[in-house]
Design an enzyme around this catalytic site. Structure first.
Site, PDB file in Angstrom:
ATOM      1  N   ARG A 297       0.121  -1.436   0.063  1.00  0.00           N
ATOM      2  CA  ARG A 297       0.225   0.047  -0.264  1.00  0.00           C
ATOM      3  C   ARG A 297       0.855   1.044  -0.118  1.00  0.00           C
ATOM      4  O   ARG A 297       0.723   2.513   0.030  1.00  0.00           O
ATOM      5  CB  ARG A 297      -0.986  -0.435   1.473  1.00  0.00           C
ATOM      6  CG  ARG A 297      -1.956  -0.957   1.560  1.00  0.00           C
ATOM      7  CD  ARG A 297      -3.260  -1.636   2.720  1.00  0.00           C
ATOM      8  NE  ARG A 297      -1.988  -2.928   3.244  1.00  0.00           N
ATOM      9  CZ  ARG A 297      -2.711  -3.268   4.016  1.00  0.00           C
ATOM     10  NH1 ARG A 297      -3.069  -2.609   5.389  1.00  0.00           N
ATOM     11  NH2 ARG A 297      -2.171  -4.533   4.733  1.00  0.00           N
ATOM     12  N   GLY A 298       1.964   1.025   0.593  1.00  0.00           N
ATOM     13  CA  GLY A 298       3.466   2.216   0.576  1.00  0.00           C
ATOM     14  C   GLY A 298       3.357   2.935  -0.939  1.00  0.00           C
ATOM     15  O   GLY A 298       3.196   4.565  -0.428  1.00  0.00           O
TER      16      GLY A 298
ATOM     17  N   GLU B 266       7.115   2.345  -6.776  1.00  0.00           N
ATOM     18  CA  GLU B 266       7.816   1.840  -4.853  1.00  0.00           C
ATOM     19  C   GLU B 266       7.799   2.682  -3.829  1.00  0.00           C
ATOM     20  O   GLU B 266       7.979   4.100  -4.481  1.00  0.00           O
ATOM     21  CB  GLU B 266       8.891   0.569  -4.767  1.00  0.00           C
ATOM     22  CG  GLU B 266       8.416  -0.984  -4.078  1.00  0.00           C
ATOM     23  CD  GLU B 266       7.739  -0.894  -2.587  1.00  0.00           C
ATOM     24  OE1 GLU B 266       7.061  -0.687  -2.673  1.00  0.00           O
ATOM     25  OE2 GLU B 266       8.001  -2.584  -2.751  1.00  0.00           O
ATOM     26  N   ASP B 267       7.904   2.784  -2.930  1.00  0.00           N
ATOM     27  CA  ASP B 267       7.675   3.694  -2.217  1.00  0.00           C
ATOM     28  C   ASP B 267       9.017   3.956  -1.346  1.00  0.00           C
ATOM     29  O   ASP B 267      10.026   4.610  -1.409  1.00  0.00           O
ATOM     30  CB  ASP B 267       6.840   3.682  -0.982  1.00  0.00           C
ATOM     31  CG  ASP B 267       7.331   2.177   0.347  1.00  0.00           C
ATOM     32  OD1 ASP B 267       7.428   1.356  -0.147  1.00  0.00           O
ATOM     33  OD2 ASP B 267       6.493   2.212   1.083  1.00  0.00           O
TER      34      ASP B 267
ATOM     35  N   ASP C 196      14.776  -0.797   0.843  1.00  0.00           N
ATOM     36  CA  ASP C 196      15.019  -0.735   2.393  1.00  0.00           C
ATOM     37  C   ASP C 196      16.420  -1.770   2.161  1.00  0.00           C
ATOM     38  O   ASP C 196      17.474  -1.548   1.854  1.00  0.00           O
ATOM     39  CB  ASP C 196      14.520  -0.749   3.244  1.00  0.00           C
ATOM     40  CG  ASP C 196      14.906  -0.692   4.874  1.00  0.00           C
ATOM     41  OD1 ASP C 196      15.659  -0.014   5.099  1.00  0.00           O
ATOM     42  OD2 ASP C 196      14.122  -1.381   5.833  1.00  0.00           O
TER      43      ASP C 196
ATOM     44  N   LYS D 157      16.974   4.216   0.293  1.00  0.00           N
ATOM     45  CA  LYS D 157      18.774   3.478   1.695  1.00  0.00           C
ATOM     46  C   LYS D 157      19.409   3.222   1.807  1.00  0.00           C
ATOM     47  O   LYS D 157      19.444   1.591   2.025  1.00  0.00           O
ATOM     48  CB  LYS D 157      17.440   3.014   3.046  1.00  0.00           C
ATOM     49  CG  LYS D 157      16.103   3.817   3.570  1.00  0.00           C
ATOM     50  CD  LYS D 157      16.307   3.029   5.537  1.00  0.00           C
ATOM     51  CE  LYS D 157      14.549   3.651   5.548  1.00  0.00           C
ATOM     52  NZ  LYS D 157      14.301   2.928   7.157  1.00  0.00           N
TER      53      LYS D 157
ATOM     54  N   PHE E 212      13.907   5.365   9.889  1.00  0.00           N
ATOM     55  CA  PHE E 212      13.036   4.750  10.012  1.00  0.00           C
ATOM     56  C   PHE E 212      11.452   5.746   9.380  1.00  0.00           C
ATOM     57  O   PHE E 212      11.590   6.751  10.347  1.00  0.00           O
ATOM     58  CB  PHE E 212      12.212   4.218  11.126  1.00  0.00           C
ATOM     59  CG  PHE E 212      11.195   3.222  10.663  1.00  0.00           C
ATOM     60  CD1 PHE E 212      11.225   1.934   9.704  1.00  0.00           C
ATOM     61  CD2 PHE E 212       8.977   3.082  10.527  1.00  0.00           C
ATOM     62  CE1 PHE E 212       9.897   1.196   9.291  1.00  0.00           C
ATOM     63  CE2 PHE E 212       9.016   2.852  10.342  1.00  0.00           C
ATOM     64  CZ  PHE E 212       8.784   1.552   9.227  1.00  0.00           C
ATOM     65  N   VAL E 213      10.902   6.288   8.267  1.00  0.00           N
ATOM     66  CA  VAL E 213      10.481   7.596   8.015  1.00  0.00           C
ATOM     67  C   VAL E 213       9.140   6.704   7.900  1.00  0.00           C
ATOM     68  O   VAL E 213       8.489   5.836   7.273  1.00  0.00           O
ATOM     69  CB  VAL E 213      10.732   8.187   6.668  1.00  0.00           C
ATOM     70  CG1 VAL E 213      12.475   8.503   6.874  1.00  0.00           C
ATOM     71  CG2 VAL E 213      10.694   7.232   5.714  1.00  0.00           C
TER      72      VAL E 213
ATOM     73  N   ASP F 146       3.489   3.971   6.074  1.00  0.00           N
ATOM     74  CA  ASP F 146       2.966   3.538   7.768  1.00  0.00           C
ATOM     75  C   ASP F 146       4.324   3.060   8.210  1.00  0.00           C
ATOM     76  O   ASP F 146       5.325   2.015   8.232  1.00  0.00           O
ATOM     77  CB  ASP F 146       2.093   2.114   7.016  1.00  0.00           C
ATOM     78  CG  ASP F 146       2.985   0.747   7.049  1.00  0.00           C
ATOM     79  OD1 ASP F 146       3.937   0.356   6.218  1.00  0.00           O
ATOM     80  OD2 ASP F 146       2.300   0.507   8.341  1.00  0.00           O
TER      81      ASP F 146
ATOM     82  N   ARG G 153      -0.157   6.923   7.542  1.00  0.00           N
ATOM     83  CA  ARG G 153      -0.003   6.798   5.594  1.00  0.00           C
ATOM     84  C   ARG G 153      -0.975   7.926   5.211  1.00  0.00           C
ATOM     85  O   ARG G 153       0.060   8.437   4.623  1.00  0.00           O
ATOM     86  CB  ARG G 153      -0.873   5.493   4.977  1.00  0.00           C
ATOM     87  CG  ARG G 153      -0.302   4.141   5.231  1.00  0.00           C
ATOM     88  CD  ARG G 153      -0.869   3.206   4.510  1.00  0.00           C
ATOM     89  NE  ARG G 153      -0.505   1.924   4.729  1.00  0.00           N
ATOM     90  CZ  ARG G 153       0.788   0.832   4.457  1.00  0.00           C
ATOM     91  NH1 ARG G 153       1.782   1.893   3.888  1.00  0.00           N
ATOM     92  NH2 ARG G 153       0.775  -0.470   5.081  1.00  0.00           N
TER      93      ARG G 153
HETATM   94  P1  IMP Z   1      13.338  -4.097   1.432  1.00  0.00           P
HETATM   95  O1  IMP Z   1      12.662  -5.689   1.142  1.00  0.00           O
HETATM   96  O2  IMP Z   1      13.998  -3.900   2.881  1.00  0.00           O
HETATM   97  O3  IMP Z   1      13.839  -3.240   0.986  1.00  0.00           O
HETATM   98  O4  IMP Z   1      11.368  -3.504   2.693  1.00  0.00           O
HETATM   99  C1  IMP Z   1      10.695  -2.648   0.970  1.00  0.00           C
HETATM  100  C2  IMP Z   1       9.550  -2.089   2.121  1.00  0.00           C
HETATM  101  O5  IMP Z   1       9.852  -1.850   3.331  1.00  0.00           O
HETATM  102  C3  IMP Z   1       9.188  -0.717   1.761  1.00  0.00           C
HETATM  103  O6  IMP Z   1       7.940  -1.218   0.149  1.00  0.00           O
HETATM  104  C4  IMP Z   1       8.566  -0.282   2.556  1.00  0.00           C
HETATM  105  O7  IMP Z   1       6.865  -1.139   2.969  1.00  0.00           O
HETATM  106  C5  IMP Z   1       8.460  -1.229   4.347  1.00  0.00           C
HETATM  107  N1  IMP Z   1      10.230   0.382   4.455  1.00  0.00           N
HETATM  108  C6  IMP Z   1      11.157  -0.030   4.543  1.00  0.00           C
HETATM  109  N2  IMP Z   1      11.500   1.121   5.225  1.00  0.00           N
HETATM  110  C7  IMP Z   1      10.499   1.383   5.439  1.00  0.00           C
HETATM  111  C8  IMP Z   1      11.174   3.307   6.372  1.00  0.00           C
HETATM  112  O8  IMP Z   1      11.332   4.020   6.485  1.00  0.00           O
HETATM  113  N3  IMP Z   1       9.600   3.611   7.020  1.00  0.00           N
HETATM  114  C9  IMP Z   1       8.402   2.632   6.233  1.00  0.00           C
HETATM  115  N4  IMP Z   1       8.098   1.597   5.854  1.00  0.00           N
HETATM  116  C10 IMP Z   1       9.703   1.077   4.927  1.00  0.00           C
HETATM  117 MG    MG Z   2       6.100  -1.268   0.763  1.00  0.00          MG
END
Ligand code: IMP
Ligand code: MG
Length: 181
Positions: A42-43, A98-99, A102, A130, A151-152, A158, A164
């Site tokens: 949903r992000g 994508e939002d 990470d 990040k 963490f944002v 969210d 959100r």
């Molecule tokens: P990844 O698989 O670790 O790259 O994570 C990506 C997903 O983690 C994103 O689509 C977000 O939903 C969530 N996420 C990662 N960092 C943050 C943050 O700082 N705030 C909120 N959601 C995050």
């Molecule tokens: Mg997401």
């Protein structure tokens, strides 16, 4: 809601200015191609809605839902497909929106999964990156902002499904996630 926010990190104005720039880049790159833009729920919902409205070329949209997180602030590394696309990808120029990237597990999963469906091309567009948190080598083709290891929340992002609807991107007070409701 603002009581839980330590600091506004990216203002509405900065978001809107940067999104206009990305839209221009995408318009250039996908001229004459009718790309399929995929919103990762949903992000990415706010970013997606604002981005496609700034784009001037013909395009189509679809939605996909992925979950990679439990309720906390750290990724489990486990990615699950929650809702699949309705559109066939064969021959399409696909843009994953994508939002935030990470660890990179989500994006890696998405690229692998969508690639098996024979699209003409796949590129990724992320609002936030990040890079210091990356565990797998995957980088966005288009991105809004690089951020530190913080963490944002807000503008679609969210913590435990909250914040959100904050119109800007803010840093959550560590006391909020240390409490772990
Ligand atoms: P990844 O698989 O670790 O790259 O994570 C990506 C997903 O983690 C994103 O689509 C977000 O939903 C969530 N996420 C990662 N960092 C943050 C943050 O700082 N705030 C909120 N959601 C995050
Ligand atoms: Mg997401």
């Amino acid at each position: 809601m603002y009581n839980d926010i330590e600091q506004i990190w990216i203002s509405k104005e900065d978001l809107s200015k940067r999104i206009k720039e990305i839209a221009l880049e995408l318009d250039e790159e996908y001229k004459g191609k009718n790309p399929l833009m995929i919103c990762i729920l949903r992000g990415a919902v706010m970013f997606f809605a604002d981005l496609i409205r700034e784009m001037k070329i013909p395009l189509e949209i679809d939605f996909m839902s992925i979950s990679s997180y439990g309720a906390g602030v750290n990724s489990t590394g486990e990615v699950k497909l929650v809702k699949d696309l309705d559109t066939k990808l064969a021959g399409r120029d696909v843009i994953i929106v994508e939002d935030i990237i990470d660890t990179g597990y989500t994006l890696q999963y998405l690229k692998k999964n969508l690639n098996t469906r024979n699209p003409n091309s796949i590129k990724t567009c992320c609002l936030l990156d990040k890079p210091s948190r990356r565990e797998v080598e995957t980088y966005p083709d288009f991105k809004g902002f690089e951020i530190e290891n913080q963490f944002v929340v807000g503008y679609g992002l969210d913590f435990d499904q909250n914040y959100r609807n904050l119109p800007e991107i803010g840093i959550l007070k560590p006391s909020v996630y240390q409490e772990e409701k």
